[in-house]
Design a protein around this motif. Structure first.
Motif, PDB file in Angstrom:
ATOM      1  N   THR A 147     -14.357   3.851   5.029  1.00  0.00           N
ATOM      2  CA  THR A 147     -13.761   2.533   4.816  1.00  0.00           C
ATOM      3  C   THR A 147     -12.277   2.566   4.469  1.00  0.00           C
ATOM      4  O   THR A 147     -11.636   1.521   4.417  1.00  0.00           O
ATOM      5  N   GLY A 148     -11.724   3.749   4.241  1.00  0.00           N
ATOM      6  CA  GLY A 148     -10.295   3.840   3.939  1.00  0.00           C
ATOM      7  C   GLY A 148      -9.948   5.154   3.286  1.00  0.00           C
ATOM      8  O   GLY A 148     -10.778   6.054   3.183  1.00  0.00           O
ATOM      9  N   THR A 150      -6.387   7.449   1.056  1.00  0.00           N
ATOM     10  CA  THR A 150      -5.040   7.509   0.500  1.00  0.00           C
ATOM     11  C   THR A 150      -4.360   8.768   1.012  1.00  0.00           C
ATOM     12  O   THR A 150      -5.011   9.671   1.542  1.00  0.00           O
ATOM     13  N   ASP A 154      -4.584   7.807   4.665  1.00  0.00           N
ATOM     14  CA  ASP A 154      -4.230   6.396   4.630  1.00  0.00           C
ATOM     15  C   ASP A 154      -4.709   5.706   5.903  1.00  0.00           C
ATOM     16  O   ASP A 154      -4.504   6.222   7.002  1.00  0.00           O
ATOM     17  N   ARG A 155      -5.402   4.603   5.743  1.00  0.00           N
ATOM     18  CA  ARG A 155      -5.935   3.801   6.859  1.00  0.00           C
ATOM     19  C   ARG A 155      -7.015   4.520   7.660  1.00  0.00           C
ATOM     20  O   ARG A 155      -7.232   4.230   8.834  1.00  0.00           O
ATOM     21  N   ARG A 157     -10.463   5.560   9.267  1.00  0.00           N
ATOM     22  CA  ARG A 157     -11.643   4.858   9.769  1.00  0.00           C
ATOM     23  C   ARG A 157     -12.502   5.888  10.486  1.00  0.00           C
ATOM     24  O   ARG A 157     -12.038   6.934  10.897  1.00  0.00           O
TER      25      ARG A 157
END
Length: 178
Positions: A147-148, A150, A154-155, A157
């Motif tokens: 879901t995500g 850092t 980062d971002r 999926r």
């Protein structure tokens, strides 16, 4: 029923949590574990349950909706557990325990889990459902969503596929979408 639940829930829940281990391999310098599939990165990691605590709503009773578990697992790049990749920390909440003949049907119960994987370069978050992990046999494989993240994740999926490979131990195949 409580002893079976305690033994199997710990393994399944902790290993479920390990799903998020995708970032570990992605940040790893050992590229043998990372390969391409289309435009995606696929990473394989192994997780070993380190600590699990259950919070039943009916202490000493049958599994019930609302039972929770918190866990921590150590992630490894190899099944022999010689190269640490990071760790997972998460929680699972039992959302459904159907009854058969007025007894809980632990083979078909459901839990929703949220797990954070702390890896070199960042963290990865994973969430999803797990079914049938209260059974006395090894819990069935499951898939959860990334879901995500850092840092280098980062971002992020994709998805994580988890399979039990031993007591308290799972193999995670992490498929990161680019």
């Amino acid at each position: 029923m409580r002893p079976v639940r305690a033994a199997c829930l710990g393994t399944a829940t902790a290993l479920v949590t390990l799903l998020a281990c995708a970032p570990v391999a992605a940040a790893a310098t050992d590229t043998a574990l990372v390969h391409a599939k289309g435009g995606d990165r696929v990473i394989t990691l192994f997780g070993q349950l380190a600590k699990q605590t259950r919070f039943p709503i009916n202490p000493g009773g049958d599994p019930a909706q609302g039972d929770r578990t918190a866990f921590r697992s150590v992630l490894y790049y190899d099944e022999a557990e010689t190269h640490v990749a990071g760790e997972t920390n998460g929680t699972c909440t039992t959302t459904w325990v159907p009854e058969v003949n007025h007894q809980p049907d632990v083979d078909h119960q459901a839990e929703v889990c949220v797990v954070t994987y702390t890896l070199p370069g960042g963290q990865l978050t994973v969430q999803g459902m797990i079914f049938g992990n209260l059974t006395a046999t090894p819990p069935p494989p499951f898939d959860n969503a990334i879901t995500g993240g850092t840092g280098v994740f980062d971002r992020a999926r994709g998805m994580v596929h988890a399979e039990t490979v031993g007591p308290g131990k799972r193999r995670f195949t992490i498929d990161l979408d680019n």
